[in-house]
Design a protein around this motif. Structure first.
Motif, mmCIF file in Angstrom:
data_model
loop_
_atom_site.group_PDB
_atom_site.id
_atom_site.type_symbol
_atom_site.label_atom_id
_atom_site.label_comp_id
_atom_site.label_asym_id
_atom_site.label_seq_id
_atom_site.Cartn_x
_atom_site.Cartn_y
_atom_site.Cartn_z
ATOM 1 N N LYS A 150 -3.543 47.574 -24.960
ATOM 2 C CA LYS A 150 -2.637 46.628 -25.627
ATOM 3 C C LYS A 150 -2.517 46.927 -27.113
ATOM 4 C CE LYS A 150 -2.672 42.443 -22.807
ATOM 5 N NZ LYS A 150 -2.685 40.974 -22.905
ATOM 6 N N GLN A 151 -3.560 47.503 -27.695
ATOM 7 C CA GLN A 151 -3.581 47.784 -29.134
ATOM 8 C C GLN A 151 -3.413 49.275 -29.450
ATOM 9 O OE1 GLN A 151 -3.421 45.322 -31.175
ATOM 10 N NE2 GLN A 151 -3.625 43.935 -29.447
ATOM 11 N N GLY A 152 -3.269 50.089 -28.407
ATOM 12 C CA GLY A 152 -3.187 51.526 -28.637
ATOM 13 C C GLY A 152 -4.466 52.089 -29.208
ATOM 14 N N CYS A 153 -5.586 51.466 -28.821
ATOM 15 C CA CYS A 153 -6.896 51.848 -29.350
ATOM 16 C C CYS A 153 -7.600 52.779 -28.359
ATOM 17 C CB CYS A 153 -7.731 50.585 -29.574
ATOM 18 S SG CYS A 153 -9.466 50.867 -29.944
ATOM 19 N N PRO A 154 -8.085 53.944 -28.796
ATOM 20 C CA PRO A 154 -8.862 54.802 -27.887
ATOM 21 C C PRO A 154 -10.083 54.047 -27.361
ATOM 22 C CG PRO A 154 -8.326 55.963 -29.915
ATOM 23 C CD PRO A 154 -7.966 54.523 -30.141
ATOM 24 N N SER A 155 -10.471 54.342 -26.137
ATOM 25 C CA SER A 155 -11.637 53.666 -25.568
ATOM 26 C C SER A 155 -12.394 54.623 -24.662
ATOM 27 C CB SER A 155 -11.211 52.420 -24.774
ATOM 28 O OG SER A 155 -10.405 52.787 -23.666
ATOM 29 N N GLU A 156 -13.698 54.372 -24.534
ATOM 30 C CA GLU A 156 -14.538 55.255 -23.732
ATOM 31 C C GLU A 156 -15.800 54.500 -23.347
ATOM 32 O OE1 GLU A 156 -16.202 59.829 -24.291
ATOM 33 O OE2 GLU A 156 -14.593 59.061 -25.564
ATOM 34 N N SER A 157 -16.267 54.713 -22.134
ATOM 35 C CA SER A 157 -17.541 54.093 -21.759
ATOM 36 C C SER A 157 -18.654 54.780 -22.531
ATOM 37 C CB SER A 157 -17.789 54.219 -20.251
ATOM 38 O OG SER A 157 -18.117 55.555 -19.914
ATOM 39 N N TRP A 158 -19.759 54.036 -22.763
ATOM 40 C CA TRP A 158 -20.831 54.692 -23.522
ATOM 41 C C TRP A 158 -21.512 55.761 -22.679
ATOM 42 C CZ3 TRP A 158 -22.612 49.187 -24.781
ATOM 43 C CH2 TRP A 158 -23.326 48.590 -23.726
ATOM 44 N N GLN A 159 -21.393 55.637 -21.358
ATOM 45 C CA GLN A 159 -21.929 56.702 -20.508
ATOM 46 C C GLN A 159 -21.165 58.014 -20.733
ATOM 47 O OE1 GLN A 159 -21.310 53.564 -19.606
ATOM 48 N NE2 GLN A 159 -22.979 52.752 -18.364
ATOM 49 N N ASP A 160 -19.819 57.905 -20.875
ATOM 50 C CA ASP A 160 -19.016 59.112 -21.129
ATOM 51 C C ASP A 160 -19.205 59.607 -22.561
ATOM 52 O OD1 ASP A 160 -18.018 59.256 -18.577
ATOM 53 O OD2 ASP A 160 -16.149 58.183 -19.027
ATOM 54 N N PHE A 161 -19.300 58.660 -23.503
ATOM 55 C CA PHE A 161 -19.470 59.069 -24.896
ATOM 56 C C PHE A 161 -20.785 59.833 -25.061
ATOM 57 C CE2 PHE A 161 -20.115 58.596 -29.478
ATOM 58 C CZ PHE A 161 -18.832 58.830 -29.961
ATOM 59 N N ALA A 162 -21.794 59.461 -24.280
ATOM 60 C CA ALA A 162 -23.106 60.112 -24.368
ATOM 61 C C ALA A 162 -23.069 61.554 -23.846
ATOM 62 C CB ALA A 162 -24.148 59.313 -23.608
ATOM 63 N N LYS A 163 -21.979 61.941 -23.160
ATOM 64 C CA LYS A 163 -21.860 63.314 -22.655
ATOM 65 C C LYS A 163 -21.226 64.252 -23.678
ATOM 66 C CE LYS A 163 -21.289 61.582 -17.927
ATOM 67 N NZ LYS A 163 -20.309 61.330 -16.837
ATOM 68 N N ARG A 164 -20.725 63.693 -24.787
ATOM 69 C CA ARG A 164 -20.081 64.524 -25.805
ATOM 70 C C ARG A 164 -21.100 65.428 -26.496
ATOM 71 N NH1 ARG A 164 -15.208 62.629 -28.723
ATOM 72 N NH2 ARG A 164 -14.087 61.074 -27.452
ATOM 73 N N GLU A 165 -20.592 66.495 -27.074
ATOM 74 C CA GLU A 165 -21.442 67.405 -27.847
ATOM 75 C C GLU A 165 -21.965 66.688 -29.087
ATOM 76 O OE1 GLU A 165 -22.376 70.642 -27.095
ATOM 77 O OE2 GLU A 165 -21.536 70.083 -25.143
ATOM 78 N N ALA A 166 -23.177 67.082 -29.524
ATOM 79 C CA ALA A 166 -23.778 66.470 -30.712
ATOM 80 C C ALA A 166 -24.253 67.563 -31.657
ATOM 81 C CB ALA A 166 -24.938 65.563 -30.307
ATOM 82 N N PRO A 167 -23.312 68.309 -32.247
ATOM 83 C CA PRO A 167 -23.719 69.420 -33.132
ATOM 84 C C PRO A 167 -24.415 68.913 -34.388
ATOM 85 C CG PRO A 167 -21.352 69.028 -33.285
ATOM 86 C CD PRO A 167 -21.856 68.168 -32.164
#
Length: 577
Positions: A150-167
């Motif tokens: 509704k706000q055009g805001c990106p969203s992601e579950s924290w389970q998916d966010f935890a899979k991102r790279e952490a350089p």
């Protein structure tokens, strides 16, 4: 499954306690991580599921912070976090602090009437806070994504966010005057308002909180309070980090289903317990235990040192019922610790000195409403609870409508000033100017001071004025609650304008009766009760259970109830003629 071999984090450890004497909250996290203490998450029965030492929380937070930097999140960006009680939210909140972004804790759907209502409410808060991303637990993916869309805001579950790279990357230095987080409040001005809290303000309030509670060796916190409300977030999460205290958590929805698990957890604590609740939490437990015996065999509440009470109007009758129910389990009435605060002052403004318990003053209703004493009928009194003394460096003043300071026992608007008063409302200069004047905060509450103690009598904006006479809605609601079958929160009182232009009191009441004749009798009984309090006829509408709206912190929202009723969104039960 819960592992019986799991060991909770300890109450004490060799690291010297520091009472929140840090320049930034980043430093507080770093210091707490040197101790063996931490957060402990429990299942619905109060059995430990996950010990989470501060050292592990910091490690997870730093990894998550690197993920945020890689995702383009930086200083002063907002990160909306659905505040589920657990390690993921704790690490994400601290990660935002390390990055210099502003975490925005937002509520879970359990406090709202339904799916669509929650989506709409979340979307409004996202619009106000304008976050870079919404991060949520995957169990509510559908609702969170709908609100974000509704706000055009990106969203992601924290389970998916935890899979991102952490350089590996550098993290910015925090300054005491930087904003630490945004707290959404249903407080002084129109909803929603994001309270911007600086590191300096947060840490000063946490220092005052610890000092007022005389936080010391062997102390441990037990909490079921939600982390999207200031009492849960600040008092039972951030304060524990800044003051190096271990805590045992029960999720709010688990408390709602099994409230006595809260007292079971307190009973198992071998140290001295600090635990807080609004009035309704104590009410639920006293009601639940009333049908049971052997209280002393199940519970040991003798080490409950501080039973904090705040977040709504404190009711002495409920507190006494709790004492009556649990005295044989060792609970001491002197453990009750009333307080007064609001998100606009981080958390606490005043706290009762430990051991003084609930103290009340009986005040004539005419004095509370500012009307003339009616000599033709006996005086009626309301018990007003003593909310304690101001925190260190906090000034409290009672002012009249013209801004003049009032003396002891004179009722007026409560103003406060101190290092922990908020920076501003986020992107809302008008609302900020309305309540911040020369460093003083207009709390929107009415009260009086006596011998250095603060007494709160109600919300100024909730006052019902009929024919020039003031009525507190709490008085009307409490009167109806005395009738059999009603619970705290079943009644909303407010005024409405009639066709002739005059104001009349209206009362919406949850009805659990299905018989048509019984409903008519109930309506008439309520009308008689309100007439005995106000001296005038009122409009009584019976509404289905769970209809009356609440704020994100679980308080009854009279203003929203009135709005929904007048717009037709709350449909009263039709009664037989």
């Amino acid at each position: 499954m819960t592992d019986a071999a799991l060991t909770p984090t300890p109450n004490d450890c060799p690291l010297p306690r520091r009472r929140s004497d840090f320049a930034t909250f980043n430093e507080a996290i770093d210091y707490a991580a040197q101790s063996e203490k931490g957060l402990n998450f429990h299942d619905m029965r109060g059995m430990i599921e996950r010990p989470y030492p501060y050292s592990e929380m910091r490690k997870d937070a730093l990894v998550m912070a690197r993920r945020m930097v890689a995702a383009g999140i930086g200083k002063e960006d907002r990160v909306a976090l659905i505040a589920e009680t657990g390690p993921d939210f704790a690490a994400l909140f601290c990660a935002c602090v390390y990055v210099g972004a502003w975490p925005v804790p937002l509520p879970l759907p359990t406090t709202f009437g339904g799916k669509e209502s929650y989506i709409d409410q979340l979307a409004v808060q996202l619009q106000s806070s304008d976050p870079k991303i919404l991060i949520y637990p995957e169990e509510i993916t559908e609702m969170a994504q709908a609100a974000a869309a509704k706000q055009g805001c990106p969203s992601e579950s924290w389970q998916d966010f935890a899979k991102r790279e952490a350089p590996e990357c550098g993290l910015p230095q925090a300054d005491p005057e930087d904003i630490c987080y945004l707290q959404y409040s249903s407080g002084s001005t129109r909803f929603p308002t994001g309270v911007a809290v600086t590191h300096r303000a947060l840490l000063h309030n946490l220092y005052g909180h610890a000092t007022s509670m005389d936080l010391g060796q062997g102390d441990r916190v037990v909490s079921w309070l939600p982390w999207y409300h200031d009492m849960g977030l600040v008092g039972c999460f951030l304060s524990l980090i800044a003051n190096q205290v271990s805590c045992d958590y029960l999720k709010p929805d688990h408390f709602a289903r099994r409230p006595l698990a809260w007292l079971d957890m307190i009973s198992r604590n071998e140290g001295k317990t600090l635990s807080y609740s609004p009035t309704f939490g104590y009410d639920i437990c006293a009601r639940r235990i009333s049908s049971q015996s052997h209280v002393s065999e199940r519970f040991d509440l003798s080490r409950w040192r501080v039973a904090g009470n705040g977040a709504d109007m404190i009711r002495p009758d409920v507190m006494q019922n709790f004492v009556n129910a649990f005295a044989e389990a060792g609970f001491k009435a002197s453990a009750f610790t009333p307080s007064y605060g609001l998100a606009e002052a981080v958390l606490a403004v005043t706290v009762m000195p430990p051991g003084e318990g609930i103290r009340v003053e009986l005040v004539e209703e005419e004095r509370l409403s500012g009307s003339e004493r009616n000599l033709s009928r006996p005086a009626r009194y309301r018990a007003i609870v003593n909310c304690g003394k101001p925190l260190p460096d906090m000034d409290v003043e009672i002012r009249g409508e013209g801004g003049q300071a009032k003396g002891d026992h004179q009722i007026g608007k409560v103003w406060c000033r101190g290092p922990s008063v908020m920076h501003s409302y986020f992107r809302n200069p008008e609302a900020t100017e309305d309540c911040l004047v020369d460093g003083w905060l207009d709390t929107g509450d009415m009260g009086y001071v006596a011998d250095g103690y603060l007494f709160i009598v109600g919300r100024a904006k909730d006052m019902i004025i009929i024919n020039g006479k003031n009525h507190w809605p709490q008085d009307i609601e409490w009167a109806v609650e005395q009738l059999p079958g009603f619970n705290h929160g079943d009644i909303a009182a407010f005024s409405i304008e009639m066709e002739n232009g005059e104001e009349a009191p209206a009362v919406l009441v949850h009805c659990r009766v299905s018989d048509p004749e019984e409903r008519v009798r109930l309506r008439n009984e309520i009308a008689d009760k309100v007439r005995s309090v106000t001296g005038m006829s009122c409009i009584v509408e019976l509404v289905p259970p769970r209809t009356l709206p609440r704020t994100s912190s679980g308080k009854l929202s009279r203003a929203k109830a009135k709005k929904l009723y007048l717009s037709g969104e709350i449909e009263p039960i039709q009664l037989a003629a």
